[in-house]
Every structure is written in structure tokens, then in C-alpha cells.
Design an enzyme around this catalytic site. Structure first.
Site, PDB file in Angstrom:
ATOM      1  N   ASP A  93      -1.284  -3.322 -20.498  1.00  0.00           N
ATOM      2  CA  ASP A  93       0.017  -2.518 -20.577  1.00  0.00           C
ATOM      3  C   ASP A  93       0.569  -3.370 -19.377  1.00  0.00           C
ATOM      4  O   ASP A  93       0.649  -4.450 -18.985  1.00  0.00           O
ATOM      5  CB  ASP A  93      -1.283  -1.590 -20.002  1.00  0.00           C
TER       6      ASP A  93
ATOM      7  N   ASN B  37      -0.854  -0.568 -30.681  1.00  0.00           N
ATOM      8  CA  ASN B  37      -0.917   0.296 -29.708  1.00  0.00           C
ATOM      9  C   ASN B  37       0.121   0.777 -28.881  1.00  0.00           C
ATOM     10  O   ASN B  37       0.653   2.547 -29.259  1.00  0.00           O
ATOM     11  CB  ASN B  37      -1.623   1.355 -29.117  1.00  0.00           C
TER      12      ASN B  37
ATOM     13  N   TYR C 223      12.141   8.069 -32.669  1.00  0.00           N
ATOM     14  CA  TYR C 223      10.996   7.853 -31.895  1.00  0.00           C
ATOM     15  C   TYR C 223      10.333   8.096 -33.845  1.00  0.00           C
ATOM     16  O   TYR C 223       9.703   6.917 -34.121  1.00  0.00           O
ATOM     17  CB  TYR C 223      10.007   8.915 -31.537  1.00  0.00           C
TER      18      TYR C 223
ATOM     19  N   LYS D  18       8.742   5.618 -35.691  1.00  0.00           N
ATOM     20  CA  LYS D  18       6.935   5.306 -36.645  1.00  0.00           C
ATOM     21  C   LYS D  18       7.557   4.678 -37.949  1.00  0.00           C
ATOM     22  O   LYS D  18       6.824   4.494 -38.466  1.00  0.00           O
ATOM     23  CB  LYS D  18       6.624   6.269 -35.929  1.00  0.00           C
TER      24      LYS D  18
ATOM     25  N   THR E  44      -2.418  13.728 -25.274  1.00  0.00           N
ATOM     26  CA  THR E  44      -2.958  13.041 -23.438  1.00  0.00           C
ATOM     27  C   THR E  44      -1.894  12.874 -22.708  1.00  0.00           C
ATOM     28  O   THR E  44      -0.585  13.609 -23.522  1.00  0.00           O
ATOM     29  CB  THR E  44      -2.194  11.145 -24.378  1.00  0.00           C
TER      30      THR E  44
END
Ligand SMILES: NC(=O)c1ccc[n+]([C@@H]2O[C@H](COP(=O)([O-])OP(=O)(O)OC[C@H]3O[C@@H](n4cnc5c(N)ncnc54)[C@H](O)[C@@H]3O)[C@@H](O)[C@H]2O)c1
Length: 252
Positions: A37, A90, A156, A160, A191
């Protein structure tokens, strides 16, 4: 018996949210997890808690959009664990939440750099290694926004959709080399990303819950279960799949 005994799994964006749940789940199933990360504090804290629970994990800081960081991530994983069997791409960002007419072009570049370039770099590094080491599994995090349009999240949504294109092309290119490449398309999952998009407004959060026919948002643990399936031998006949995990959104 564990599901991923001694498998080495890299999880990008592993410090928080869905990636964190995947790292915890994979470690509990015997995997040696490289949590990666750009958020060092949460990544190191997660690795500490996995190790304290008896699992195996290390943290490697990397920004997925940077070639140099991705090279370093793979070199560190190979130095520490001697191989990479599972690559979970991810890491992702939502970008601004405005219509295309008002969208800042630098922000567009940022979303594409992380969500598309970052996944491409992760796939390329993994495929090069796995093609010469007997195979492996790649899992890319797309979204229901990779399968249908979402207003005010166009870059976005485009990124995707592109992740699914990469997934399908790579599945075809590397099937004969025993590398399976699949994607998950989550619906809304609770999240930090969702909290940023809804600005923690309870009315907006309720409308996001209602997007799913089952009437609620998903949990990171529910997505981690799907990730475990797609990265284990239980899905040995699946490649090139973009699997919705979306409380029924794509049924409509
Ligand atoms: N939460 C949802 O509703 C939802 C739905 C569909 C798909 N997704 C996708 O799932 C993935 C994880 O999302 P989340 O909800 O857990 O988000 P999150 O914001 O909670 O966590 C994302 C993690 O990725 C890291 N990250 C961001 N940019 C990075 C970069 N350039 N390099 C390395 N790490 C980086 C962040 O530091 C963070 O730890 C994303 O790809 C997202 O698009 C999320």
C-alpha cells in the site's frame, strides 16, 4: 485443512478496506501475504496483527501507479518468500464525484494512473514471473461500475470497465501457461471509499444501500470470501470472468 497453504499472495491496497479483509482472510488460510500500500502506517499495523494471530505477512510500501515501485514490490516479495503465486490488484481510488463537464483533467489522469495503469503494471509484473514459474492466479478489483454506467463517476467507471478488458485479454494470452486471471465486480461495500463518496451523509448512505436489491451494502469480509474462491483451486475452471458480488445489482 487450509485453503492456501504456503501460497505467496501480494495484495495491493492491502492496508485498508477490501484489501485489508483479503489479506486477513488469505493469511488465515495459510498464505504468506505481502501487504502492499502507499499507506505505511495502516499496512504495518495490519501486518503486526496478522503475525500476532499466528499468520505470515510482510509490508512493502508501493504506489501501484509507479513502475519503479512495482518492480521493487516484486523484487522484495521474491527476496523474502522466493515466489509469487497470487497477485491481487486491488488498489484503487474513486476520484472526484462530478459530471464530465466539470471534471478536472489532472484528476482524470490520477484515476487512470492508479486504477488502470496500476492494474496493468501489477499484472505485467505478475504474468512475467508466473509464466516462468509454473503458473499462478491474478485477481483484479473491478466494480459494478465496470459493468454499467454510474453518473458523476465517469473516469472511475471507465477505469473499471478497462480493468475487465485487461482481465479478459490476459486470460486468453496466458491460459496455456496455467495462469488464471479473473475480476470481482463489487457493489457498494462499507469502506472508507464509500464514506468519502457519501460524505458520511446518512441519507446518501441509505440511497447507496438501496442500490443493492438485497437492501444493504456489502462488507469487506463478503468480498474477501469471493476473492478466496477466485484465488483458490475451488475455481480451477474459471478464467476471464468478471464476477459481480453486488447484492443483485446486475440482475436488474
Ligand atoms: N467500497 C466499494 O464500494 C467498492 C465497490 C466496488 C469496487 N471497489 C474497489 O475495491 C478496491 C478497494 O476499495 P476500498 O473500498 O477498499 O477502498 P479504500 O479507499 O477503503 O482502500 C483503498 C486502499 O488502496 C490504497 N491505495 C490507493 N491508491 C493507491 C496507490 N496508488 N498505490 C497503492 N495503494 C493505493 C489506499 O491507501 C487504501 O489502503 C478499489 O479498487 C475500489 O475501486 C470498491
Amino acid at each position: 485443512m487450509s485453503i492456501l497453504p504456503d501460497k505467496v499472495a501480494i495484495v495491493t491496497g492491502g492496508a485498508n478496506g477490501i484489501g485489508r479483509a483479503i489479506a486477513i482472510r488469505f493469511a488465515a488460510e495459510g498464505a504468506r501475504v505481502v501487504v502492499s500500500d502507499r499507506d505505511t502506517a495502516h499496512g504495518q499495523e495490519l501486518v503486526g496483527s496478522i503475525v500476532a494471530a499466528g499468520g505470515q505477512a510482510v509490508f512493502v510500501r508501493a504506489d501501484v501507479s509507479m513502475d519503479h515501485d512495482m518492480d521493487l514490490l516484486f523484487r522484495r516479495a521474491l527476496d523474502i518468500y522466493g515466489g509469487v503465486h497470487i497477485m491481487v490488484n486491488n488498489a484503487g481510488i474513486e476520484g472526484a464525484n462530478v459530471a464530465i463537464g466539470e471534471y478536472d483533467i489532472a484528476e482524470f489522469d490520477r484515476v487512470i494512473d492508479v486504477n488502470l495503469r496500476g492494474v496493468f503494471l501489477g499484472m505485467q509484473a505478475a504474468l512475467k514471473h508466473m509464466a516462468t514459474s509454473g503458473g499462478g492466479v491474478i485477481l483484479n478489483m473491478s466494480s459494478v461500475a465496470g459493468l454499467k454506467g454510474f453518473a458523476t463517476l465517469a473516469p472511475y467507471t471507465a477505469s473499471k470497465h478497462a480493468v475487465i478488458g485487461l482481465t479478459k485479454a490476459a486470460a486468453l494470452e496466458y491460459a496455456a501457461q496455467h495462469i488464471r486471471v479473473n475480476a470481482i465486480c463489487p457493489g457498494a461495500v462499507v469502506t472508507d471509499m464509500i464514506h468519502r463518496i457519501t460524505k458520511n451523509d446518512p441519507a446518501v448512505e441509505a440511497s447507496y444501500a438501496k442500490l443493492q436489491p438485497i437492501g444493504r451494502m456489502g462488507t469487506p469480509d463478503e468480498i474477501a470470501e469471493v476473492a478466496l474462491f477466485l484465488c483458490s483451486d475451488a475455481s480451477s475452471f474459471l478464467t476471464g470472468v468478471a464476477l459481480p458480488a453486488d447484492g443483485g445489482i446486475m440482475a436488474g
